[in-house]
Design a protein around this motif. Structure first.
Motif, PDB file in Angstrom:
ATOM      1  N   VAL A 180      16.979  11.823   2.726  1.00  0.00           N
ATOM      2  CA  VAL A 180      16.118  12.014   1.926  1.00  0.00           C
ATOM      3  C   VAL A 180      15.606  12.474   1.769  1.00  0.00           C
ATOM      4  O   VAL A 180      14.685  13.425   0.948  1.00  0.00           O
ATOM      5  CB  VAL A 180      15.365  10.681   1.679  1.00  0.00           C
ATOM      6  N   MET A 181      14.780  13.779   2.328  1.00  0.00           N
ATOM      7  CA  MET A 181      14.400  14.542   3.174  1.00  0.00           C
ATOM      8  C   MET A 181      14.598  16.032   2.456  1.00  0.00           C
ATOM      9  O   MET A 181      14.106  16.906   1.704  1.00  0.00           O
ATOM     10  CB  MET A 181      13.924  14.981   4.091  1.00  0.00           C
ATOM     11  N   ARG A 182      15.769  16.075   2.941  1.00  0.00           N
ATOM     12  CA  ARG A 182      16.755  16.942   2.395  1.00  0.00           C
ATOM     13  C   ARG A 182      17.035  17.682   0.942  1.00  0.00           C
ATOM     14  O   ARG A 182      16.915  18.665   0.806  1.00  0.00           O
ATOM     15  CB  ARG A 182      18.445  17.032   3.500  1.00  0.00           C
ATOM     16  N   HIS A 183      17.154  15.688   1.045  1.00  0.00           N
ATOM     17  CA  HIS A 183      17.632  16.233  -1.287  1.00  0.00           C
ATOM     18  C   HIS A 183      16.620  15.416  -1.342  1.00  0.00           C
ATOM     19  O   HIS A 183      17.185  15.364  -2.797  1.00  0.00           O
ATOM     20  CB  HIS A 183      19.196  15.111  -1.072  1.00  0.00           C
ATOM     21  N   ALA A 219       0.845  -0.922  -0.167  1.00  0.00           N
ATOM     22  CA  ALA A 219      -0.382  -0.208   0.362  1.00  0.00           C
ATOM     23  C   ALA A 219       1.113   1.046   0.074  1.00  0.00           C
ATOM     24  O   ALA A 219       0.582   2.374  -0.996  1.00  0.00           O
ATOM     25  CB  ALA A 219      -0.859  -0.182   1.350  1.00  0.00           C
ATOM     26  N   GLY A 220       2.418   1.714   0.847  1.00  0.00           N
ATOM     27  CA  GLY A 220       2.481   2.594   0.911  1.00  0.00           C
ATOM     28  C   GLY A 220       3.740   2.438  -0.239  1.00  0.00           C
ATOM     29  O   GLY A 220       3.761   3.867  -0.777  1.00  0.00           O
ATOM     30  N   ILE A 221       3.734   2.028  -1.245  1.00  0.00           N
ATOM     31  CA  ILE A 221       4.204   1.960  -2.532  1.00  0.00           C
ATOM     32  C   ILE A 221       3.713   2.366  -3.637  1.00  0.00           C
ATOM     33  O   ILE A 221       4.504   3.277  -4.120  1.00  0.00           O
ATOM     34  CB  ILE A 221       4.701   0.262  -2.488  1.00  0.00           C
ATOM     35  N   LEU A 222       2.068   2.744  -3.625  1.00  0.00           N
ATOM     36  CA  LEU A 222       1.969   2.615  -4.383  1.00  0.00           C
ATOM     37  C   LEU A 222       1.149   3.991  -3.707  1.00  0.00           C
ATOM     38  O   LEU A 222       0.984   4.435  -5.046  1.00  0.00           O
ATOM     39  CB  LEU A 222       0.038   1.593  -4.923  1.00  0.00           C
ATOM     40  N   LEU A 223       0.596   4.109  -2.724  1.00  0.00           N
ATOM     41  CA  LEU A 223       0.716   6.089  -2.382  1.00  0.00           C
ATOM     42  C   LEU A 223       1.675   6.733  -2.725  1.00  0.00           C
ATOM     43  O   LEU A 223       1.344   7.850  -2.934  1.00  0.00           O
ATOM     44  CB  LEU A 223      -0.002   5.374  -1.351  1.00  0.00           C
ATOM     45  N   ALA A 224       2.907   6.297  -2.277  1.00  0.00           N
ATOM     46  CA  ALA A 224       4.126   7.448  -2.639  1.00  0.00           C
ATOM     47  C   ALA A 224       4.032   7.728  -4.309  1.00  0.00           C
ATOM     48  O   ALA A 224       4.173   8.766  -4.184  1.00  0.00           O
ATOM     49  CB  ALA A 224       5.177   6.616  -2.051  1.00  0.00           C
ATOM     50  N   HIS A 225       3.868   6.597  -5.206  1.00  0.00           N
ATOM     51  CA  HIS A 225       3.560   7.259  -6.364  1.00  0.00           C
ATOM     52  C   HIS A 225       2.487   7.817  -6.996  1.00  0.00           C
ATOM     53  O   HIS A 225       2.884   8.682  -7.645  1.00  0.00           O
ATOM     54  CB  HIS A 225       3.580   5.719  -7.371  1.00  0.00           C
ATOM     55  N   GLU A 226       1.556   8.033  -6.603  1.00  0.00           N
ATOM     56  CA  GLU A 226       0.444   8.629  -6.460  1.00  0.00           C
ATOM     57  C   GLU A 226       0.818  10.212  -6.241  1.00  0.00           C
ATOM     58  O   GLU A 226       0.822  10.867  -6.811  1.00  0.00           O
ATOM     59  CB  GLU A 226      -1.050   8.510  -5.712  1.00  0.00           C
ATOM     60  N   LEU A 227       2.064  10.432  -5.066  1.00  0.00           N
ATOM     61  CA  LEU A 227       2.287  11.658  -4.050  1.00  0.00           C
ATOM     62  C   LEU A 227       3.211  12.236  -4.574  1.00  0.00           C
ATOM     63  O   LEU A 227       3.947  12.744  -4.262  1.00  0.00           O
ATOM     64  CB  LEU A 227       1.677  11.430  -2.832  1.00  0.00           C
ATOM     65  N   LYS A 228       3.765  10.950  -5.362  1.00  0.00           N
ATOM     66  CA  LYS A 228       5.541  11.396  -6.269  1.00  0.00           C
ATOM     67  C   LYS A 228       6.632  12.337  -4.841  1.00  0.00           C
ATOM     68  O   LYS A 228       6.801  12.684  -5.027  1.00  0.00           O
ATOM     69  CB  LYS A 228       5.149  13.213  -6.121  1.00  0.00           C
ATOM     70  N   LEU A 229       5.923  10.807  -3.480  1.00  0.00           N
ATOM     71  CA  LEU A 229       6.645  11.116  -2.869  1.00  0.00           C
ATOM     72  C   LEU A 229       8.260  10.270  -2.426  1.00  0.00           C
ATOM     73  O   LEU A 229       7.729   9.393  -3.281  1.00  0.00           O
ATOM     74  CB  LEU A 229       6.734  10.867  -1.826  1.00  0.00           C
ATOM     75  N   PRO A 230       9.282  11.021  -2.171  1.00  0.00           N
ATOM     76  CA  PRO A 230      10.608  10.031  -1.903  1.00  0.00           C
ATOM     77  C   PRO A 230      10.338   8.398  -1.083  1.00  0.00           C
ATOM     78  O   PRO A 230       9.688   9.441  -0.318  1.00  0.00           O
ATOM     79  CB  PRO A 230      11.715  10.575  -1.656  1.00  0.00           C
ATOM     80  N   MET A 231      10.813   7.705  -0.710  1.00  0.00           N
ATOM     81  CA  MET A 231      10.720   6.367  -0.024  1.00  0.00           C
ATOM     82  C   MET A 231      11.750   5.836  -0.045  1.00  0.00           C
ATOM     83  O   MET A 231      12.474   5.971  -0.032  1.00  0.00           O
ATOM     84  CB  MET A 231       9.570   5.419  -0.660  1.00  0.00           C
ATOM     85  N   VAL A 232      11.358   5.888   1.753  1.00  0.00           N
ATOM     86  CA  VAL A 232      12.301   4.962   2.503  1.00  0.00           C
ATOM     87  C   VAL A 232      11.612   3.456   3.410  1.00  0.00           C
ATOM     88  O   VAL A 232      10.372   3.702   3.731  1.00  0.00           O
ATOM     89  CB  VAL A 232      13.120   5.798   3.716  1.00  0.00           C
ATOM     90  N   TYR A 233      12.051   3.188   2.873  1.00  0.00           N
ATOM     91  CA  TYR A 233      12.009   1.914   3.491  1.00  0.00           C
ATOM     92  C   TYR A 233      12.218   1.098   5.229  1.00  0.00           C
ATOM     93  O   TYR A 233      13.486   1.028   5.333  1.00  0.00           O
ATOM     94  CB  TYR A 233      12.327  -0.108   3.181  1.00  0.00           C
ATOM     95  N   ASN A 234      11.581   0.617   6.194  1.00  0.00           N
ATOM     96  CA  ASN A 234      11.895  -0.368   7.349  1.00  0.00           C
ATOM     97  C   ASN A 234      11.703  -1.531   6.289  1.00  0.00           C
ATOM     98  O   ASN A 234      10.822  -2.121   6.808  1.00  0.00           O
ATOM     99  CB  ASN A 234      11.051   0.062   8.183  1.00  0.00           C
TER     100      ASN A 234
END
Length: 530
Positions: free
Chosen positions: A470-473, A161-176
């Motif tokens: 990731v947030m800074r860059h 779910a997080g992967i799909l939502l990140a793509h829609e919101l165009k967000l950089p993504m970090v995995y735990n």
């Protein structure tokens, strides 16, 4: 001063600056899509630490979430109505069938059990697809999420779910991450030779003979069929419906900026890795704190024999009565005292030396000087806490990665594994006595503990740094390989091999035809001369 000393001083100064002045990143907005159970336990630790750094965190949860609470002081929850997730009944059904099969009491054979577990996992992914569908179908939810203008998606890729939502919101993504939708995370982005990289569930180590390598390859093939034919198509169908231009879910999964991997190479077998995989194994571990007075009194009352701790993790809250009776009977024969986290029916064979508790401060108990051994199911969090505190383990694996986790400790001399099939009061008693009385188990775990702790930066500090990096860059594209965008035949250079083979074949064929032509010409001239 040596270069090593200079580096250590630099690292120490950097850590001191961070501690004195706080986060190197202004407070940002982070959207979290977690996974239930023990996965949430360690995600929760990350969220608390990020909140302490001044970040604002929103967490998406199902309306009946088992572990993610609706109200919290350090995150805001976004509850998606008309969705459901894993619950105790869902896990208990699978657990009891597994135990009955292992002990020869069930009606299922091995194939039926595998299909039952496979269907349960498939059902979980169906529920996750319904969760993300409900988000996309709700204009209000999607609009609110877009208006928030998050800086980062932090998610556990075991669910998509997080992967799909990140793509829609165009967000950089970090995995735990330890596990993804398709299996162990390394297999998705790092080279993984089957000759010495054991597949989860194969029961192999990194030292395999021929037959074990065959089993390893078969395990990988089975896992690949399960994912490529059943689990991944669920998410791909979602992508085909909602994303235009078309995207491949597997490429979205592989495209995270940073993979915070919940192991390290004190625990994991050595293997190839990638620059955007950051190892944070044991980030949830910390020095033991003082125990509540009642537990401290119990620990001290054990005298020279000490205490054994038993916990089977967050998922396992109940067990068959005859199974717990065998465990309790084994404990009753011990000179040690026992603290057993168990919420099921009180066993009839429970001895006076055993304390049943609904909850216990596991990390603090493992760090207590009176603790002699840890009886565990083999979850990643538990075995890493035992490793951190140098406590030898008696392992009773049930499902998923638990046997593989315990196998890594056993190979390094710090654990002994008991199967459910052979567990009874005699085998359990013997295993506990061996682990406590044979000094090599404790010495091995203490050696691993020293190796694990001997790091310039604490794992949790490293995780926070890379999230804020990731947030800074606005991402970490320079660390991501492009290999995941290649088709399989390009990744493995099959096209190159075929081309080279064709060129060599044409060259050899040309020589053969040329020689044949010359021979024919020579023979023809010779016949004319005669």
């Amino acid at each position: 001063m040596t270069p090593f000393s200079q580096n250590m001083v630099s690292v120490s100064l950097w850590i001191t600056v961070v501690m004195l002045f706080g986060s190197l990143c202004d407070g940002g907005k982070i959207l979290v899509v977690p996974v239930e159970g023990s996965h949430w336990v360690n995600m929760d630790i990350l969220i608390k630490a990020l909140h302490g750094q001044g970040h604002s965190i929103d967490v998406i949860r199902t309306f009946n979430s088992w572990f993610v609470k609706e109200n919290s002081t350090y995150y805001n929850s976004i509850t998606i109505l008309n969705t459901s997730g894993m619950d105790e009944e869902f896990v208990e059904d699978m657990l009891f069938k597994m135990i009955d099969y292992e002990r020869g009491k069930g009606q299922m054979n091995a194939i039926q059990l595998y299909l039952h577990v496979f269907k349960a996992i498939h059902k979980t992914h169906e529920m996750i697809c319904q969760l993300i569908t409900n988000i996309f179908e709700s204009e209000d939810i999607l609009k609110t999420l877009k208006e928030k203008q998050y800086d980062l998606m932090l998610t556990d890729p075991a669910w998509g779910a997080g992967i799909l939502l990140a793509h829609e919101l165009k967000l950089p993504m970090v995995y735990n991450v330890r596990w993804t939708t398709t299996g162990e995370g390394h297999f998705d982005i790092a080279p993984s030779p089957m000759s010495y990289i054991p597949v989860t569930g194969s029961g192999n180590t990194d030292k395999m003979n021929f037959f074990q390598r065959v089993k390893n390859a078969f395990s990988y093939l089975l896992m690949d069929i399960q994912n490529s034919r059943f689990n991944l198509p669920l998410y791909q169908s979602f992508c085909d419906k909602y994303f235009h231009p078309r995207v491949h879910y597997y490429e979205l999964l592989q495209g995270a900026d940073i993979w915070l991997m919940r192991v390290d190479f004190v625990f994991e077998f050595p293997r190839p890795t990638m620059p955007n995989i950051i190892y944070i194994g044991g980030f949830q571990c910390k020095p033991a704190k003082a125990l509540p007075q009642d537990l401290e009194d119990f620990m001290q009352s054990s005298g020279e024999h000490g205490v054994i701790i038993m916990s089977l993790g967050t998922f396992i809250s109940d067990l068959p009565d005859d199974f717990t009776a065998e465990i309790a009977a084994a404990f009753a024969q011990l000179p040690q005292k026992v603290i057993w986290r168990y919420t099921g029916k009180r066993p009839s064979t429970l001895g006076n030396n055993t304390l049943l508790v609904d909850w216990m401060p596991q990390n603090d108990l493992l760090g207590h000087p009176k603790t002699k051994a840890f009886i565990a199911h083999g979850g990643t969090n538990g075995v890493q806490e035992a490793l951190y505190h140098g406590i030898p383990v008696v392992g009773i694996p049930f499902f998923f990665d638990q046997y593989d986790n315990l196998l890594r400790l056993q190979e390094r001399g710090g654990a002994k594994i008991l199967s459910i099939a052979t567990l009874n009061k005699n085998t359990l008693h013997a295993a506990i006595q061996e682990v406590i009385n044979e000094p090599s188990y404790r010495l091995s775990m203490q050696r691993l503990s020293h190796l694990h702790r001997d790091k310039p930066i604490k794992p949790l500090d490293s995780a926070l740094f890379w999230i804020e990096f990731v947030m800074r860059h606005k991402g970490a594209a320079h660390l991501r390989t492009e290999s995941y965008k290649l088709p399989w035949y390009s990744y493995y250079s099959v096209d190159v091999a075929v081309t080279l083979f064709a060129v060599i074949l044409i060259f050899i064929l040309s020589i053969f035809l040329a020689v044949r032509y010359l021979c024919v010409k020579c023979c023809s001239r010779k016949r004319k001369t005669e």
